[in-house]
Design a protein around this motif. Structure first.
Motif, PDB file in Angstrom:
ATOM      1  N   GLU A 136      14.452   4.933 -43.242  1.00 42.15           N
ATOM      2  CA  GLU A 136      14.968   3.807 -44.483  1.00 42.15           C
ATOM      3  C   GLU A 136      15.022   4.665 -45.560  1.00 42.15           C
ATOM      4  O   GLU A 136      14.302   5.249 -46.293  1.00 42.15           O
ATOM      5  CB  GLU A 136      14.084   2.647 -44.459  1.00 42.15           C
ATOM      6  N   ILE A 137      16.299   4.032 -46.225  1.00 44.23           N
ATOM      7  CA  ILE A 137      16.872   4.926 -47.337  1.00 44.23           C
ATOM      8  C   ILE A 137      17.202   3.869 -48.442  1.00 44.23           C
ATOM      9  O   ILE A 137      17.961   2.909 -48.500  1.00 44.23           O
ATOM     10  CB  ILE A 137      18.066   5.599 -47.090  1.00 44.23           C
ATOM     11  N   GLU A 138      16.798   4.217 -49.860  1.00 43.09           N
ATOM     12  CA  GLU A 138      17.200   3.458 -50.892  1.00 43.09           C
ATOM     13  C   GLU A 138      17.962   4.458 -51.716  1.00 43.09           C
ATOM     14  O   GLU A 138      17.677   5.866 -51.803  1.00 43.09           O
ATOM     15  CB  GLU A 138      15.959   3.321 -51.890  1.00 43.09           C
ATOM     16  N   ILE A 139      19.076   4.214 -52.235  1.00 43.41           N
ATOM     17  CA  ILE A 139      20.090   4.881 -52.822  1.00 43.41           C
ATOM     18  C   ILE A 139      19.937   4.404 -54.478  1.00 43.41           C
ATOM     19  O   ILE A 139      20.475   3.362 -54.630  1.00 43.41           O
ATOM     20  CB  ILE A 139      21.489   4.927 -52.230  1.00 43.41           C
ATOM     21  N   TRP A 140      19.644   5.155 -55.271  1.00 43.93           N
ATOM     22  CA  TRP A 140      19.501   4.974 -56.647  1.00 43.93           C
ATOM     23  C   TRP A 140      20.900   5.584 -57.362  1.00 43.93           C
ATOM     24  O   TRP A 140      20.957   6.914 -57.512  1.00 43.93           O
ATOM     25  CB  TRP A 140      18.259   5.446 -57.150  1.00 43.93           C
ATOM     26  N   ARG A 141      21.589   4.664 -57.812  1.00 41.94           N
ATOM     27  CA  ARG A 141      22.974   5.168 -58.430  1.00 41.94           C
ATOM     28  C   ARG A 141      22.753   5.198 -60.124  1.00 41.94           C
ATOM     29  O   ARG A 141      23.653   5.429 -60.835  1.00 41.94           O
ATOM     30  CB  ARG A 141      24.218   4.410 -58.227  1.00 41.94           C
ATOM     31  N   GLY A 142      21.395   4.758 -60.385  1.00 40.35           N
ATOM     32  CA  GLY A 142      21.110   4.684 -61.905  1.00 40.35           C
ATOM     33  C   GLY A 142      19.839   4.347 -61.795  1.00 40.35           C
ATOM     34  O   GLY A 142      19.099   3.937 -60.736  1.00 40.35           O
ATOM     35  N   VAL A 143      18.919   4.165 -63.113  1.00 49.71           N
ATOM     36  CA  VAL A 143      17.555   3.517 -63.044  1.00 49.71           C
ATOM     37  C   VAL A 143      17.454   2.336 -62.595  1.00 49.71           C
ATOM     38  O   VAL A 143      16.233   1.897 -62.393  1.00 49.71           O
ATOM     39  CB  VAL A 143      17.061   4.044 -64.513  1.00 49.71           C
ATOM     40  N   SER A 144      18.506   1.416 -62.551  1.00 46.98           N
ATOM     41  CA  SER A 144      18.132   0.344 -62.055  1.00 46.98           C
ATOM     42  C   SER A 144      19.487  -0.384 -61.086  1.00 46.98           C
ATOM     43  O   SER A 144      19.298  -1.520 -60.668  1.00 46.98           O
ATOM     44  CB  SER A 144      18.179  -0.736 -63.278  1.00 46.98           C
ATOM     45  N   GLU A 145      20.197   0.503 -60.585  1.00 47.67           N
ATOM     46  CA  GLU A 145      21.097   0.285 -59.564  1.00 47.67           C
ATOM     47  C   GLU A 145      20.709   0.742 -58.026  1.00 47.67           C
ATOM     48  O   GLU A 145      20.637   2.010 -58.045  1.00 47.67           O
ATOM     49  CB  GLU A 145      22.505   0.906 -59.978  1.00 47.67           C
ATOM     50  N   VAL A 146      20.376  -0.089 -57.115  1.00 46.93           N
ATOM     51  CA  VAL A 146      19.899   0.494 -56.032  1.00 46.93           C
ATOM     52  C   VAL A 146      20.352  -0.238 -54.943  1.00 46.93           C
ATOM     53  O   VAL A 146      20.832  -1.510 -54.763  1.00 46.93           O
ATOM     54  CB  VAL A 146      18.558   0.110 -55.775  1.00 46.93           C
ATOM     55  N   GLU A 147      20.715   0.429 -53.672  1.00 48.53           N
ATOM     56  CA  GLU A 147      20.949  -0.367 -52.540  1.00 48.53           C
ATOM     57  C   GLU A 147      20.177   0.168 -51.447  1.00 48.53           C
ATOM     58  O   GLU A 147      19.468   1.451 -51.729  1.00 48.53           O
ATOM     59  CB  GLU A 147      22.375  -0.049 -52.011  1.00 48.53           C
ATOM     60  N   LEU A 148      19.747  -0.582 -50.371  1.00 48.20           N
ATOM     61  CA  LEU A 148      18.842  -0.156 -49.488  1.00 48.20           C
ATOM     62  C   LEU A 148      19.477  -0.148 -47.965  1.00 48.20           C
ATOM     63  O   LEU A 148      20.131  -1.205 -47.505  1.00 48.20           O
ATOM     64  CB  LEU A 148      17.830  -1.316 -49.551  1.00 48.20           C
ATOM     65  N   LEU A 149      19.298   0.921 -47.061  1.00 42.67           N
ATOM     66  CA  LEU A 149      19.498   0.822 -45.871  1.00 42.67           C
ATOM     67  C   LEU A 149      18.395   0.934 -44.859  1.00 42.67           C
ATOM     68  O   LEU A 149      17.637   1.795 -45.109  1.00 42.67           O
ATOM     69  CB  LEU A 149      20.418   2.354 -45.706  1.00 42.67           C
ATOM     70  N   ILE A 150      18.366  -0.099 -43.902  1.00 41.10           N
ATOM     71  CA  ILE A 150      17.481  -0.191 -43.142  1.00 41.10           C
ATOM     72  C   ILE A 150      17.926   0.109 -41.722  1.00 41.10           C
ATOM     73  O   ILE A 150      18.974  -0.461 -41.389  1.00 41.10           O
ATOM     74  CB  ILE A 150      16.916  -1.795 -42.951  1.00 41.10           C
ATOM     75  N   SER A 151      17.312   1.106 -41.045  1.00 44.62           N
ATOM     76  CA  SER A 151      17.574   1.319 -39.801  1.00 44.62           C
ATOM     77  C   SER A 151      17.540   0.216 -38.648  1.00 44.62           C
ATOM     78  O   SER A 151      16.498  -0.587 -38.912  1.00 44.62           O
ATOM     79  CB  SER A 151      16.882   2.556 -39.220  1.00 44.62           C
ATOM     80  N   ILE A 152      18.400  -0.039 -37.883  1.00 46.87           N
ATOM     81  CA  ILE A 152      18.282  -1.399 -37.040  1.00 46.87           C
ATOM     82  C   ILE A 152      18.956  -1.080 -35.527  1.00 46.87           C
ATOM     83  O   ILE A 152      19.347   0.161 -35.324  1.00 46.87           O
ATOM     84  CB  ILE A 152      19.513  -2.476 -37.471  1.00 46.87           C
TER      85      ILE A 152
END
Length: 154
Positions: A136-152
């Protein structure tokens, strides 16, 4: 709650690791994880041969990797073109191609990390997604910009 289904290609990550954690916003917001993120940002991007905070603009990843015993280890680092370009001394993780539910903050929570993890909990509880409990992966594009990828599972 809104999410999209995405396919992510195989990737190589290198960075610093914390063993035996449980994927959650509490881990992601923890002092040790924040310290390691700051350390990586401060040391710069050795893949490009630069010094200092040159990784600005390049996404920083928090990758939760399961082990055979059912525990997770978290790797905080960057993605690399190949294992040969991962800095010496960093831990290496290869994440295979997979199908993920992609979550972005929707504003339900003040904290963007808590927001995306709460959406995962809601989507799982309502059976909209079935977690595969792989990487499972969090992608940080800045100190407060995040997206989360959950394996399904599909």
């Amino acid at each position: 709650m809104t999410y999209s289904i995405v396919v992510r290609s195989e990737a190589v990550f290198g960075g610093l690791v914390v063993p035996r954690v449980r994927p959650s916003f509490k881990v992601s917001n923890g002092e040790l994880i924040e310290f390691l993120r700051d350390r990586l940002r401060d040391r710069g991007d050795t893949e490009l041969g630069d010094q200092g905070d040159t990784a600005a603009g390049r996404p920083l990843f928090t990758v939760y990797v399961p082990d055979p015993a059912g525990n997770y280890n978290v790797l905080i680092g960057y993605d690399y073109a190949s294992s040969d370009t991962v800095p010496i001394g960093d831990v290496l993780a290869r994440v295979p191609k997979g199908v993920y539910a992609r979550f972005e903050p929707n504003g339900d929570y003040h904290d963007p990390v808590e927001d995306v993890w709460a959406q995962v909990d809601d989507a799982t509880a309502s059976a909209e997604i079935t977690r595969a409990y792989r990487e499972e992966i969090e992608i940080w594009r800045g100190v407060s910009e995040v997206e989360l990828l959950i394996s399904i599972l599909i």
